[in-house]
Write a protein that holds these residues in place. Structure first.
Motif, PDB file in Angstrom:
ATOM      1  N   ASN A  78      44.352  36.771  46.695  1.00 47.99           N
ATOM      2  CA  ASN A  78      44.037  36.384  45.504  1.00 47.99           C
ATOM      3  C   ASN A  78      44.397  37.370  44.415  1.00 47.99           C
ATOM      4  OD1 ASN A  78      42.218  36.516  42.752  1.00 47.99           O
ATOM      5  ND2 ASN A  78      40.554  35.370  43.796  1.00 47.99           N
ATOM      6  N   GLU A  79      45.546  37.010  43.431  1.00 48.42           N
ATOM      7  CA  GLU A  79      46.123  37.441  42.406  1.00 48.42           C
ATOM      8  C   GLU A  79      45.500  37.971  41.550  1.00 48.42           C
ATOM      9  OE1 GLU A  79      49.132  38.639  42.660  1.00 48.42           O
ATOM     10  OE2 GLU A  79      49.948  37.301  44.825  1.00 48.42           O
ATOM     11  N   LEU A  80      44.362  37.014  41.410  1.00 48.10           N
ATOM     12  CA  LEU A  80      43.967  37.515  39.768  1.00 48.10           C
ATOM     13  C   LEU A  80      42.585  39.447  39.908  1.00 48.10           C
ATOM     14  CD1 LEU A  80      42.313  37.564  37.708  1.00 48.10           C
ATOM     15  CD2 LEU A  80      40.820  35.869  37.864  1.00 48.10           C
ATOM     16  N   ARG A  81      41.883  38.777  41.682  1.00 48.55           N
ATOM     17  CA  ARG A  81      41.191  40.327  42.445  1.00 48.55           C
ATOM     18  C   ARG A  81      42.364  41.237  42.539  1.00 48.55           C
ATOM     19  NH1 ARG A  81      40.322  40.016  47.748  1.00 48.55           N
ATOM     20  NH2 ARG A  81      42.439  40.648  47.175  1.00 48.55           N
ATOM     21  N   ASP A  82      43.908  40.492  42.482  1.00 48.66           N
ATOM     22  CA  ASP A  82      44.034  42.369  43.099  1.00 48.66           C
ATOM     23  C   ASP A  82      44.684  42.471  41.437  1.00 48.66           C
ATOM     24  OD1 ASP A  82      44.296  41.613  45.285  1.00 48.66           O
ATOM     25  OD2 ASP A  82      45.914  40.569  45.624  1.00 48.66           O
ATOM     26  N   ARG A  83      44.932  42.173  40.074  1.00 45.16           N
ATOM     27  CA  ARG A  83      44.802  42.286  39.287  1.00 45.16           C
ATOM     28  C   ARG A  83      44.129  43.467  38.976  1.00 45.16           C
ATOM     29  NH1 ARG A  83      47.687  37.931  38.091  1.00 45.16           N
ATOM     30  NH2 ARG A  83      45.776  36.917  36.887  1.00 45.16           N
ATOM     31  N   PHE A  84      42.723  42.802  38.818  1.00 47.02           N
ATOM     32  CA  PHE A  84      41.418  43.701  38.546  1.00 47.02           C
ATOM     33  C   PHE A  84      41.149  44.724  39.273  1.00 47.02           C
ATOM     34  CE2 PHE A  84      36.579  44.215  39.214  1.00 47.02           C
ATOM     35  CZ  PHE A  84      36.700  44.701  37.880  1.00 47.02           C
ATOM     36  N   ILE A  85      41.601  44.593  40.790  1.00 50.61           N
ATOM     37  CA  ILE A  85      41.042  45.736  41.330  1.00 50.61           C
ATOM     38  C   ILE A  85      42.260  46.672  40.988  1.00 50.61           C
ATOM     39  CG2 ILE A  85      41.802  46.956  43.169  1.00 50.61           C
ATOM     40  CD1 ILE A  85      40.742  44.870  44.585  1.00 50.61           C
ATOM     41  N   GLU A  86      43.697  46.644  40.948  1.00 51.71           N
ATOM     42  CA  GLU A  86      44.149  47.296  40.420  1.00 51.71           C
ATOM     43  C   GLU A  86      44.366  48.028  38.663  1.00 51.71           C
ATOM     44  OE1 GLU A  86      49.413  47.776  39.669  1.00 51.71           O
ATOM     45  OE2 GLU A  86      48.384  46.235  40.073  1.00 51.71           O
ATOM     46  N   ALA A  87      43.894  48.127  38.055  1.00 48.48           N
ATOM     47  CA  ALA A  87      43.369  47.535  36.281  1.00 48.48           C
ATOM     48  C   ALA A  87      42.759  48.842  36.876  1.00 48.48           C
ATOM     49  CB  ALA A  87      42.911  46.498  35.281  1.00 48.48           C
ATOM     50  N   SER A  89      41.062  50.425  38.781  1.00 44.27           N
ATOM     51  CA  SER A  89      40.492  52.167  40.589  1.00 44.27           C
ATOM     52  C   SER A  89      41.631  52.339  40.264  1.00 44.27           C
ATOM     53  CB  SER A  89      40.247  50.932  41.549  1.00 44.27           C
ATOM     54  OG  SER A  89      41.127  50.144  41.616  1.00 44.27           O
ATOM     55  N   GLY A  90      42.672  51.818  39.360  1.00 47.29           N
ATOM     56  CA  GLY A  90      44.323  52.709  39.661  1.00 47.29           C
ATOM     57  C   GLY A  90      44.886  52.747  41.339  1.00 47.29           C
ATOM     58  N   GLY A  91      44.687  51.256  41.957  1.00 52.22           N
ATOM     59  CA  GLY A  91      45.207  51.464  43.140  1.00 52.22           C
ATOM     60  C   GLY A  91      45.250  49.394  43.061  1.00 52.22           C
ATOM     61  N   ALA A  92      46.597  48.932  43.821  1.00 50.13           N
ATOM     62  CA  ALA A  92      46.511  47.898  44.003  1.00 50.13           C
ATOM     63  C   ALA A  92      45.717  47.183  45.270  1.00 50.13           C
ATOM     64  CB  ALA A  92      48.163  47.416  44.075  1.00 50.13           C
ATOM     65  N   GLY A  93      45.669  46.220  45.857  1.00 42.81           N
ATOM     66  CA  GLY A  93      43.797  45.161  46.422  1.00 42.81           C
ATOM     67  C   GLY A  93      45.995  44.727  47.414  1.00 42.81           C
ATOM     68  N   GLN A  94      46.111  45.391  47.682  1.00 37.53           N
ATOM     69  CA  GLN A  94      47.301  44.727  48.970  1.00 37.53           C
ATOM     70  C   GLN A  94      47.091  44.940  50.396  1.00 37.53           C
ATOM     71  OE1 GLN A  94      51.158  47.204  48.191  1.00 37.53           O
ATOM     72  NE2 GLN A  94      51.411  46.774  45.774  1.00 37.53           N
ATOM     73  N   ALA A  95      47.584  43.732  50.590  1.00 33.98           N
ATOM     74  CA  ALA A  95      48.205  43.744  52.141  1.00 33.98           C
ATOM     75  C   ALA A  95      49.080  44.816  53.528  1.00 33.98           C
ATOM     76  CB  ALA A  95      48.407  42.124  52.836  1.00 33.98           C
ATOM     77  N   PRO A  96      48.244  45.265  54.040  1.00 31.54           N
ATOM     78  CA  PRO A  96      49.222  45.963  54.310  1.00 31.54           C
ATOM     79  C   PRO A  96      50.989  45.597  55.059  1.00 31.54           C
ATOM     80  CG  PRO A  96      47.286  45.126  55.770  1.00 31.54           C
ATOM     81  CD  PRO A  96      47.212  44.336  55.318  1.00 31.54           C
ATOM     82  N   GLY A  97      51.614  46.813  54.906  1.00 30.04           N
ATOM     83  CA  GLY A  97      53.003  46.282  54.503  1.00 30.04           C
ATOM     84  C   GLY A  97      53.827  45.296  53.168  1.00 30.04           C
ATOM     85  N   ASP A  98      52.597  44.988  52.554  1.00 33.39           N
ATOM     86  CA  ASP A  98      53.549  45.098  51.375  1.00 33.39           C
ATOM     87  C   ASP A  98      54.396  46.348  50.778  1.00 33.39           C
ATOM     88  OD1 ASP A  98      51.783  42.672  51.829  1.00 33.39           O
ATOM     89  OD2 ASP A  98      51.083  42.099  49.932  1.00 33.39           O
TER      90      ASP A  98
END
Length: 98
Positions: A78-87, A89-98
């Motif tokens: 979920n790109e929108l959720r990942d951008r929100f988490i990154e903004a 918490s300072g870290g990206a919500g990435q799947a392992p291996g990304d």
């Protein structure tokens, strides 16, 4: 996370590894996985491949033991959720291996 890996239940945290078994009549029965029984072998292109054992608890006929279950789960991003988490918490919500 490296593979293979085991997903365990944590009774103290009230986290139980489980899934639902669906009959051809579309009746769902909970399956509580036994101990260290959820073993995930790989995660490739967001496809998680696991084997498991557990006990299904249908409404009739008593418990049913599952000894050699196999499951593939297609994960999503979920790109929108990942951008929100990154903004926030300072870290990206990435799947392992990304």
């Amino acid at each position: 996370m490296g593979f293979p890996t085991t997903i365990r239940s944590n009774l103290r945290a009230r986290q139980m590894a489980s899934m639902t078994y669906w009959t051809p009549e579309v009746i769902g029965h909970p399956v509580v996985l036994n101990g260290d029984s959820l073993e995930c072998q790989s995660l490739e292109d967001l496809l998680l491949t696991c084997t498991f054992s557990g006990t299904a608890h249908p409404d009739e006929g008593g418990p049913v033991e599952i000894g050699d279950g196999r499951r593939e789960v297609r994960l999503t991003r979920n790109e929108l959720r990942d951008r929100f988490i990154e903004a926030t918490s300072g870290g990206a919500g990435q799947a392992p291996g990304d």
